[in-house]
Design a protein around this motif. Structure first.
Motif, short mmCIF file in Angstrom:
data_model
loop_
_atom_site.label_atom_id
_atom_site.label_comp_id
_atom_site.label_asym_id
_atom_site.label_seq_id
_atom_site.Cartn_x
_atom_site.Cartn_y
_atom_site.Cartn_z
N ASN B 113 0.83 -1.20 0.00
CA ASN B 113 0.00 0.00 0.00
C ASN B 113 0.87 1.25 0.00
OD1 ASN B 113 -3.16 -0.24 0.42
ND2 ASN B 113 -2.22 -2.05 1.32
N ARG B 114 2.00 1.20 0.67
CA ARG B 114 2.87 2.37 0.71
C ARG B 114 3.36 2.72 -0.68
NH1 ARG B 114 5.96 1.26 6.00
NH2 ARG B 114 4.62 2.29 7.54
N ARG B 174 -11.53 1.41 11.02
CA ARG B 174 -11.37 2.64 11.82
C ARG B 174 -10.11 3.40 11.38
NH1 ARG B 174 -12.03 0.80 17.86
NH2 ARG B 174 -10.41 -0.67 17.23
N ASP B 175 -9.20 3.65 12.32
CA ASP B 175 -8.00 4.42 11.97
C ASP B 175 -6.78 3.52 11.81
OD1 ASP B 175 -7.72 3.61 14.51
OD2 ASP B 175 -7.25 5.55 15.37
N VAL B 176 -7.02 2.23 11.79
CA VAL B 176 -5.89 1.30 11.82
C VAL B 176 -5.00 1.45 10.58
CG1 VAL B 176 -5.23 -1.13 11.75
CG2 VAL B 176 -7.03 -0.36 13.30
N GLN B 177 -5.59 1.39 9.41
CA GLN B 177 -4.78 1.36 8.20
C GLN B 177 -3.97 2.64 8.02
OE1 GLN B 177 -6.88 0.41 4.54
NE2 GLN B 177 -5.00 -0.48 3.71
N ILE B 178 -4.61 3.78 8.17
CA ILE B 178 -3.88 5.03 7.95
C ILE B 178 -2.76 5.19 8.97
CG2 ILE B 178 -5.48 6.43 9.33
CD1 ILE B 178 -3.61 7.47 6.12
N ARG B 179 -3.03 4.77 10.20
CA ARG B 179 -1.97 4.86 11.21
C ARG B 179 -0.80 3.97 10.87
NH1 ARG B 179 -4.81 4.73 17.11
NH2 ARG B 179 -2.63 4.66 17.77
N LEU B 181 0.03 2.88 7.89
CA LEU B 181 0.71 3.40 6.70
C LEU B 181 1.60 4.58 7.06
CD1 LEU B 181 -1.99 3.20 3.88
CD2 LEU B 181 -0.05 1.70 4.34
N LEU B 182 1.16 5.38 8.02
CA LEU B 182 1.94 6.56 8.38
C LEU B 182 3.04 6.22 9.38
CD1 LEU B 182 -0.81 9.31 8.53
CD2 LEU B 182 1.16 9.22 7.01
N GLY B 183 3.20 4.94 9.68
CA GLY B 183 4.33 4.55 10.49
C GLY B 183 4.06 4.43 11.97
N ASP B 184 2.80 4.56 12.37
CA ASP B 184 2.49 4.40 13.78
C ASP B 184 2.71 2.94 14.19
OD1 ASP B 184 1.66 4.76 16.32
OD2 ASP B 184 -0.37 5.39 15.85
N LEU B 186 1.57 0.11 15.88
CA LEU B 186 0.27 -0.29 16.41
C LEU B 186 0.30 -1.80 16.58
CD1 LEU B 186 -2.19 1.26 17.14
CD2 LEU B 186 -3.09 0.92 14.85
#
Lengths: 217, 217
Positions: B113-114, B174-179, B181-184, B186
């Motif tokens: 995805n990145r 929820r916010d899982v994917q974007i987090r 992808l942004l390197g969080d 999790l």
DNA sequence: CACATGGCGTACCGTACGTTACGGTTCGGC
DNA sequence: GCCGAACCGTAACGTACGGTACGCCATGTG
């Protein structure tokens, strides 16, 4: 979790000229994506590359400065929301939802998230952390007080504000952000955004609204 | 919307050797992100660059072939789900949810995805379309029949399957994917994924379950 | 065995771009 | 009017990397 404090007072000491340069870089970033060259930025901003390097160190420095500059511009005032009541709570939630949809569907947000996601792979800089801190986490910080107030007023029922927030987030954003980031042409008119905001809010209230019906608990 | 047919039989004619090369490229993509070089792929796959260019045309060709190759590997069997009933419907939804969470939190999915997001900016290739088609849209194609079956059986109540699906998607991701992808960082353990899947399913049923309670409509 | 084919390894080329260096110009302070 | 600092424009350098060419070996075929 990310290291916090990725956004503390990013607009530190920026001269007007520097802000103008960052604006130019930002516009270029939206147009060109991560392919922007230092030369292009210098030309667009009518400044010399030497200046760019003196001010921002290197290419990554310029990028992070640009992202932080944009982040500092969207610092919105927290909604008052002290006058509680189902109507005002609903209105607040809807406003949060439509604001958020407007943000994530904006060209600048898409461009910024794209470069941040791209850079998150090779951990050179922490663009991802900056974007996250000023996006999803900033939203949470602003929304949670509203949720807490709603709970205090007996309008909402949840045990963990974080969990409630994340559900709200999911109901609002759904697949919009990932589709836009991946290049899906998704027309978000003002009307559809408004509709989606209202729908998400109603769904959230259905899940987390306190049972205040006539036959109450 | 994207052009469809971005995934039609991508595993066309691939020799075993070619698959091995693509596997090497995939592994390298997970490690290096979009910074992988043709030289590195050749070295890792123990093949010559000339072979890479003969087989895949150019760098973008190699990338898309790699993404499609990975996509062709995760083609899962559609759940039967013909034996309806609230219990089996719930189980199916939970399984979809946990499968999806496992996918989007996997290293390969994040890496793919990145690069797809990164490439979506400068419309050179259509990596974004491929990923979207084999990710979010493939999920919708597999889940919608289940939702329709649930409605036929009087267990679910919705007017538009697409809308219902998107709400489910939001409640799960929820916010899982974007987090991610942004390197969080999790941590998604098997336990939390299971819990989240169950929670999302219950929320979805609360929103779209037909009112079959004792005091029914 | 002669020969062709396919593929490995490597050297090579061209270019794009990050980074640096330098000459020329503006501008505030004395 | 002069000085230095800041800054512009541009040329130059170094490198990384996509893409290509070539030599060599292995394998299969007559």
């Amino acid at each position: 979790m990310l290291q916090a404090s990725a956004d503390i007072d990013t607009s530190e000491a920026l001269t007007e000229r520097q802000k103008a340069v960052l604006d130019a870089a930002l516009r270029l970033l939206v147009e060109e994506g991560d392919n922007l060259t230092m030369t292009a930025v210098a030309r667009r901003a009518s400044c010399s590359k030497e200046t760019l390097y003196k001010w921002f160190g290197d290419r990554d420095g310029l990028l992070t400065a640009t992202v932080q500059w944009q982040a500092s511009k969207v610092r919105v005032a927290p909604v008052d929301g002290k006058g509680l009541g189902l109507a005002s709570l609903t209105a607040s939630l809807e406003r949060f939802a439509s604001d958020w949809l407007n943000v994530i569907s904006s060209d600048t947000s898409i461009a910024l998230n794209r470069v941040a996601v791209g850079h998150a792979g090779s951990g050179k800089d922490n663009l991802g952390a900056v974007v996250l801190e000023n996006g999803r986490f900033a939203l949470a910080r602003r929304l949670k007080p509203v949720l807490e107030a709603g709970r205090q007023a007996g309008l909402l029922d949840f045990s963990d504000a974080e969990t409630a927030f994340r559900s709200f987030f999911g109901l609002v954003a759904r697949d919009v952000q990932i589709r836009l980031l991946l290049g899906d042409r998704l027309e978000l008119t003002e009307a559809t955004i408004g509709g989606d905001a209202a729908r998400a809010t109603q769904q959230f209230l259905a899940l987390f609204g306190a049972k205040t019906g006539p036959q109450g608990l």
